[in-house]
Scaffold this active site. Structure first.
Site, short mmCIF file in Angstrom:
data_model
loop_
_atom_site.label_atom_id
_atom_site.label_comp_id
_atom_site.label_asym_id
_atom_site.label_seq_id
_atom_site.Cartn_x
_atom_site.Cartn_y
_atom_site.Cartn_z
N HIS A 160 0.85 -1.04 -0.05
CA HIS A 160 0.37 0.07 -0.01
C HIS A 160 0.91 1.25 0.02
O HIS A 160 1.98 1.16 0.47
CB HIS A 160 -0.83 0.08 1.39
CG HIS A 160 -2.10 0.97 1.33
ND1 HIS A 160 -1.77 2.17 1.78
CD2 HIS A 160 -3.32 0.90 1.22
CE1 HIS A 160 -2.56 2.88 1.87
NE2 HIS A 160 -3.72 2.15 1.57
N GLN A 168 -4.38 -5.51 6.45
CA GLN A 168 -5.41 -6.33 5.78
C GLN A 168 -5.39 -7.60 6.26
O GLN A 168 -6.12 -8.58 5.76
CB GLN A 168 -4.91 -6.07 4.36
CG GLN A 168 -5.32 -4.90 3.73
CD GLN A 168 -6.64 -4.29 3.74
OE1 GLN A 168 -7.50 -5.12 3.92
NE2 GLN A 168 -6.63 -2.96 3.54
N CYS A 203 -5.00 2.80 -3.31
CA CYS A 203 -3.59 3.03 -2.97
C CYS A 203 -2.59 2.12 -3.31
O CYS A 203 -1.62 2.04 -2.33
CB CYS A 203 -3.64 3.52 -1.46
SG CYS A 203 -4.90 5.06 -1.20
#
Lengths: 419, 160
Positions: A136, A216, A377
């Site tokens: 990210h 995540q 992103c």
């Protein structure tokens, strides 16, 4: 004071009952344009169950004052509850000690803390930092800022067309200038679960510390930082059924102690004169100023809730969800699934022939379905797959198979509009 | 909010069969427009002489709203004066951000099919991008972006 418990009805059967779980989440009852909400944007932010909302209200209505300060009842209660929450997070990730858990405003803040506190002290000109294509932007930009400032070099682990890291290439990136590895546990754009344990072991054999971005991963699986042996692990509360504005950085105590503070201010000091300031011990050294106390306590309630539902149960159920969703979406002509790693969490990134993700997002919204469209992103990932953007459906344990069906029929409806 | 009214047949048609799509050999003005948030980009080339837009073409990758907006825009400004195009740019922008009502006094004609985009704040930039890019091309600005200091939502188009 009674600790927060998930409502008993969600635990009343040993079998996972998604309808019982859903009853704990008031927002899931919403209708959008008259259609039942299907919230499939959990990788961006998850929803909050009633026990967490209640816990934050209880804190704010009966326990709030500033922490680590006064001797009065409320301040002592708030301090105690805040530290209890730290302990819950410590248990949630199986850290060795409470002081290894630092509250941050989120994952981005935590990575910036490490880039500053560790990076500026221990990474110098010509040194190399290994990152991966799957990161990210929040695990790219802080390191780039560091590299620009001090002349360090960033090396990137490539991926293959399924969205898996090329581990052989990772190993070849190491040399005597390698000083740090930053890797995401799970790709936010594709759902790929990276073999971080193996990557950490390889780095440690060369005395290179590893930061794992767990934003995540932590919502979807049991995290054990001692088993992983990672040096740093970080994730955010709001992706884990908790509030925004709070996250944690786990760091091995020995490393945290050697690091320089990130932000200066109150609470992070031992003593201050205009000649010299001495810093507080960890974790306080990294928690300058008044933290978001209610959010930290809500975060603790959220991990209590998830632990009671059980992280392995969540992982198993979500695996069923993604397997079903993948099977169903594959039947639609003109769909390309982006990211087909063997090991992945319940994230479905896809593109539809001739229809831009933004149009899909807007038209799915018309059906009450919330998905994310864009580059997530993660522009290096988009570049690898040569797409400007994807549509991403990301699931949580409170999503149902019925919602998967709604997504599938929503996509088919849009295809008809664009025929 | 009713998004159905936005995805009308005329918009879907311009998306399927965009007018003036491609390059332009005798172009003397051009600009690139980007929306970094979604990766949309388009290139506008035009032939401007003695204050008239004699020819115009666009190319790029974008969503249906952006592509249809570009297609209808090129069809509308072709043959018009630069001043008339600037008026349309201003009016189109005002309509999509809610400053101009479709039944009011304006020159937008069929372009009012984009009226509904004002109810979708995240999509307003998709509709405006071609117009913002045209403005840049007419004023010798090579590239524009929907973000930062180029943001059409925050900067008056007249000053681009």
């Amino acid at each position: 004071m009674k600790l927060v418990e998930p409502s008993l009805k969600s635990l009343s059967t040993s079998m996972f009952n998604v309808e019982h779980i859903r009853a704990d989440f008031p927002i899931l009852k919403l209708k959008i344009d008259g259609k039942p909400l299907a919230y499939l944007d959990n990788a961006a932010s998850s929803q909050m169950p009633q026990p967490v909302i209640d816990r934050m209200v209880r804190y704010q209505t009966t326990q709030h004052a500033n922490i680590n300060r006064a001797v009065h009842y409320l301040s002592e209660t708030a301090t105690l509850e805040y530290e209890k929450s730290r302990h819950k997070l410590k248990r949630f990730i199986n850290a060795n000690e409470d002081r290894e858990v630092i509250f941050t405003s989120g994952t981005t803040d935590a990575i910036n803390l490490v880039a500053h506190g560790y990076g500026r002290k221990f990474i110098g000109s010509g040194d190399e930092i290994i990152l991966t294509t799957l990161e990210h932007h929040s695990n790219i930009v802080p390191w780039q800022m560091l590299a620009e400032e001090n002349g360090a070099k960033i090396c990137v682990v490539p991926i293959d067309d399924t969205g898996e890291l090329l581990i052989d290439e990772y190993k070849q990136l190491f040399n005597k200038r390698t000083k740090f590895v930053g890797v995401t546990h799970v790709s936010n754009a594709l759902g790929t679960i990276n073999p971080i344990k193996q990557m950490i072991e390889f780095a440690h054999a060369r005395d290179v510390p590893v930061l794992v971005d767990g934003a995540q991963a932590a919502p979807h699986m049991k995290i054990d930082v001692q088993d992983l042996d990672c040096d740093f692990y970080t994730f955010s509360g709001h992706k884990l059924c908790g509030p925004t504005g709070i996250g944690i950085l786990y760091g091995k105590a020995a490393l945290l102690e050697r690091m320089q503070p990130f932000k200066g201010g109150g609470d992070m000091i031992a003593s201050v004169t205009f000649e010299k300031t001495t810093y507080n011990t960890i974790p306080h050294k990294f928690e300058a100023g008044t933290p978001p106390i209610a959010a930290a306590i809500g975060f603790g309630a959220a991990v209590d809730y998830l632990s009671a539902v059980n992280m392995s149960t969540i992982a198993t159920y979500e695996h069923d969800l993604i397997t079903y969703a993948t099977e169903q979406i594959r039947r639609i002509p003109g769909i390309r699934i982006i990211g087909a790693a063997a090991e992945k969490v319940a994230v479905l990134s896809f593109s539809v022939d001739r229809i831009h993700p933004h149009d899909i997002g807007t038209l799915l919204n018309q059906e009450g379905i919330a998905v994310r469209t864009g580059h997530h992103c993660a522009q290096p990932v988009m570049r690898h797959f040569k797409v400007p953007a994807t549509t991403r459906a990301s699931f949580a344990f409170y999503n149902s198979m019925i919602e998967v069906d709604a997504l599938i029929s929503g996509i088919q409806k849009i295809q008809k509009i664009f025929l | 909010m009713n998004t159905k009214s936005l995805y009308q047949e005329v918009i879907l048609d311009h998306n399927r069969n965009p007018r003036n799509y491609g390059s332009l050999d005798n172009a003397n003005c051009s600009a690139e427009g980007h929306n970094p948030l979604c990766g949309d980009h388009l290139n506008i080339k035009l032939n401007l002489s003695r204050g008239y837009i004699n020819d115009i073409a666009f190319q790029g990758e974008s969503c249906a709203i952006c592509k249809a907006s570009a297609s209808m825009m090129t069809a509308n400004v072709k043959g018009k004066t630069q001043a008339d195009a600037e008026t349309l740019i201003q009016e189109f922008r005002d309509m999509t951000i809610g400053k101009l009502e479709p039944n009011g006094n304006h020159h937008l004609g069929h372009l009012t099919v984009f009226f509904g985009v004002r109810n979708l704040p995240t999509r307003v930039k998709c509709a405006i991008l071609p117009w913002h890019t045209l403005h840049a091309a007419l004023n010798s600005v090579a590239t524009i972006s929907t973000e930062a200091e180029d943001d059409p939502m925050h900067v008056s188009i007249g000053n681009a």
